[in-house]
Design an enzyme around this catalytic site. Structure first.
Site, PDB file in Angstrom:
ATOM      1  N   HIS A  57       7.740  55.617  25.485  1.00 30.07           N
ATOM      2  CA  HIS A  57       6.761  56.435  25.906  1.00 30.07           C
ATOM      3  C   HIS A  57       5.796  55.865  25.121  1.00 30.07           C
ATOM      4  CE1 HIS A  57       8.240  58.712  21.965  1.00 30.07           C
ATOM      5  NE2 HIS A  57       6.889  58.737  21.916  1.00 30.07           N
TER       6      HIS A  57
HETATM    7  P1  TYD Z   1      10.657  62.243  21.546  1.00 27.27           P
HETATM    8  O1  TYD Z   1       9.306  62.030  20.765  1.00 27.27           O
HETATM    9  O2  TYD Z   1      10.710  61.913  22.845  1.00 27.27           O
HETATM   10  O3  TYD Z   1      11.790  61.417  20.544  1.00 27.27           O
HETATM   11  P2  TYD Z   1      11.944  59.783  20.469  1.00 27.27           P
HETATM   12  O4  TYD Z   1      10.662  59.197  20.698  1.00 27.27           O
HETATM   13  O5  TYD Z   1      12.361  59.486  19.086  1.00 27.27           O
HETATM   14  O6  TYD Z   1      12.913  59.357  21.395  1.00 27.27           O
HETATM   15  O7  TYD Z   1      11.281  63.432  21.235  1.00 27.27           O
HETATM   16  C1  TYD Z   1      12.559  64.005  21.458  1.00 27.27           C
HETATM   17  C2  TYD Z   1      12.622  65.613  22.128  1.00 27.27           C
HETATM   18  O8  TYD Z   1      12.499  66.228  20.761  1.00 27.27           O
HETATM   19  C3  TYD Z   1      11.573  65.938  22.975  1.00 27.27           C
HETATM   20  O9  TYD Z   1      12.389  66.703  23.851  1.00 27.27           O
HETATM   21  C4  TYD Z   1      10.459  66.623  22.447  1.00 27.27           C
HETATM   22  C5  TYD Z   1      11.141  66.970  20.955  1.00 27.27           C
HETATM   23  N1  TYD Z   1      10.260  67.119  19.926  1.00 27.27           N
HETATM   24  C6  TYD Z   1       9.651  68.225  19.458  1.00 27.27           C
HETATM   25  O10 TYD Z   1      10.058  69.094  19.904  1.00 27.27           O
HETATM   26  N2  TYD Z   1       8.771  67.981  18.528  1.00 27.27           N
HETATM   27  C7  TYD Z   1       8.686  67.224  17.538  1.00 27.27           C
HETATM   28  O11 TYD Z   1       7.680  67.146  16.999  1.00 27.27           O
HETATM   29  C8  TYD Z   1       8.976  65.821  18.298  1.00 27.27           C
HETATM   30  C9  TYD Z   1       8.795  64.483  17.662  1.00 27.27           C
HETATM   31  C10 TYD Z   1       9.854  65.842  19.466  1.00 27.27           C
END
Ligand code: TYD
Length: 148
Positions: A57
């Site tokens: 993303h």
């Molecule tokens: P995401 O940022 O997509 O993780 P990565 O980039 O490490 O793959 O987040 C994964 C999941 O966690 C998504 O459903 C959103 C949730 N999330 C939160 O609720 N709070 C946060 O601070 C973060 C970073 C993610």
């Protein structure tokens, strides 16, 4: 530390204090060597060795700095024009990611811990999770930038 050829990101090296044989202390200060007010800290661990790819993303407004404080991970960076893979494996070497940077994290070795400082709270509407939407977003920004 390899050169960075991608827009919207750069390395940040923390100051460290080595205490003889008693270890190293690395220091991150908000609005100083971390170039924003740190509003949120989170960390990623227990990632299955080898297979998992996280991230995939970009953010519209969020600034983040990533530190691999244990183990190692590869970060694939894409500014919409160029792509580069960097390896994070030093606890004092941060990767500063500005808005408008597509990224994924892969090749976590076992025991890796990725620590992230963020400029704002979690907000799903700040995410761009579709790669073609990301390309449209960076193209729009480029058109709006009078320097280009
Ligand atoms: P995401 O940022 O997509 O993780 P990565 O980039 O490490 O793959 O987040 C994964 C999941 O966690 C998504 O459903 C959103 C949730 N999330 C939160 O609720 N709070 C946060 O601070 C973060 C970073 C993610």
């Amino acid at each position: 530390m390899d050169g960075m050829n991608i827009k919207n990101c750069r390395y940040i090296r923390l100051d460290t204090i080595r205490d003889g044989n008693d270890g190293v202390l690395s220091i991150a200060n908000g609005n100083q060597n971390i170039p924003f007010d740190i509003k949120r800290v989170y960390y990623i661990y227990d990632v299955k060795h080898g297979e998992s790819i996280r991230g995939k993303h970009a953010h519209k407004a969020l600034h983040q700095v990533l530190f691999c404080i244990r183990g190692s991970v590869e970060i694939v960076l894409d500014d919409g024009e160029k792509r580069q893979t960097v390896m994070l494996d030093k606890p004092d070497l941060g990767l500063y990611m500005l808005p408008g940077l597509w990224h994924d994290m892969r090749k976590f070795i076992e025991g890796t811990v990725l620590l992230v400082f963020s400029s704002d709270y979690y907000e799903e509407s700040d995410y761009i999770r579709d790669y073609s939407d990301f390309l449209k977003h960076v193209l729009k920004d480029k058109k709006n930038d009078p320097v280009q």
